[in-house]
Enzyme design. Structure first.
Site, short mmCIF file in Angstrom:
data_model
loop_
_atom_site.label_atom_id
_atom_site.label_comp_id
_atom_site.label_asym_id
_atom_site.label_seq_id
_atom_site.Cartn_x
_atom_site.Cartn_y
_atom_site.Cartn_z
N SER A 144 -6.62 28.46 19.25
CA SER A 144 -5.35 28.87 18.66
C SER A 144 -4.24 28.55 19.65
O SER A 144 -4.46 28.56 20.86
CB SER A 144 -5.40 30.38 18.41
OG SER A 144 -4.10 30.88 18.15
N TYR A 159 -6.73 38.90 21.69
CA TYR A 159 -6.96 37.62 21.02
C TYR A 159 -6.55 36.47 21.92
O TYR A 159 -7.30 35.51 22.14
CB TYR A 159 -6.16 37.61 19.72
CG TYR A 159 -6.38 36.38 18.86
CD1 TYR A 159 -7.53 36.25 18.09
CD2 TYR A 159 -5.43 35.36 18.81
CE1 TYR A 159 -7.73 35.12 17.27
CE2 TYR A 159 -5.62 34.25 18.00
CZ TYR A 159 -6.77 34.12 17.24
OH TYR A 159 -6.96 33.02 16.44
#
Ligand code: NAP
Length: 235
Positions: A144, A159
């Site tokens: 990501s 995350y």
């Protein structure tokens, strides 16, 4: 005979029961790959596998909870017994726990690291040795922009940290492998899934595109990079 139909490649996808993972299975299946769909929920996995089987794709559902070293090893053992090799590994399974570093619990950080980072390391350790032996392998770690130093490590801290670790693992692993084995990371962009939410601008088809491209790279393709929209981006 497993691995002898279609284009002859066998691809294993984690978190294959929904979202981007399911779409990656579909696209790789349409390209003629045999697909090992893995997931932690037998019912959801069975439903997803039936869906793709009805689309005339060759799929094998296999239980695998990437947060468990034993579960990953067991899956590897079962595939070995069945004589199914893995040519392509797509580390897609992921969670998106919220939190800021100053207030987040260690448990939340651990959950993100267990699934998003260690889960991918476990599958790499299980399936890369076979790829190296056969001198063919494509590993795609779904990362990501939130795990990118170059993009400011935005997003929830657990995350972001776990995807930054996954990026580091990608680079390190790529430097450890040899021959025709490639290890890359992909950022799918912001995608409409349970994780991405309904406001996300990208469809799962768009999100899966770069992942499938990396999973099917030709022998002279790149290794050790982070890619978005089929373009290399900075870590
Ligand atoms: P999603 O719809 O929430 O799907 C996540 C998948 O991961 C589900 O199949 C889930 O299975 C599986 N999973 C979670 N923990 C697992 C475990 N311990 N073992 C096995 N499977 C597990 O999310 P998505 O948007 O498709 O995300 C897929 C990947 O893309 C993730 O790595 C995510 O970080 C990345 N990504 C997504 C976006 C986005 O905008 N959507 C953006 C950047 C990166 P269950 O159904 O059992 O929970």
């Amino acid at each position: 005979m497993p691995g002898k139909r279609g284009n002859g490649r066998v691809a294993l996808v984690t978190g294959a029961n929904r979202g981007i993972g399911l779409e990656v299975c579909r696209q790789l299946g349409r390209l003629g790959n045999e697909i090992i769909m893995t997931g932690r929920d037998p019912r959801a996995l069975g439903d997803a596998a039936s869906l793709l089987a009805r689309e005339s794709l060759t799929v094998h559902p296999e239980l695998m909870d990437v947060s468990s070293r034993e579960s990953v090893r067991e899956c590897g053992r079962r595939l070995g017994v069945k004589g199914i090799r893995v040519d392509v590994l797509v580390n897609n399974a992921g969670v998106y726990p919220p939190g800021d570093l100053l207030s987040v619990s260690e448990e939340t950080i651990r959950e993100a690291m267990e699934i998003n980072f260690l889960g991918s390391l476990r599958t790499a350790q299980a399936f890369l040795p076979g790829m190296l032996q056969r001198n063919y392998g494509r590993v795609v770690n779904i990362s990501s922009g939130y795990g990118s130093f170059a993009e400011g490590l935005e997003g929830p801290a657990p995350y972001s940290l776990s995807k930054a670790a996954l990026n580091a693992m990608t680079l390190k692993l790529a430097s450890e492998v040899r021959g025709n084995v490639k290890v890359n990371a992909a950022c799918p962009g912001w995608v409409r899934t349970r994780m991405g939410g309904p406001e996300a601008p990208r469809s799962v088809e768009e999100g899966a595109d770069t992942i499938v491209w990396l999973a099917t790279l030709p022998d002279d393709g790149p290794s050790g990079g982070l890619f978005r929209d089929r373009q290399q981006v900075d870590w």
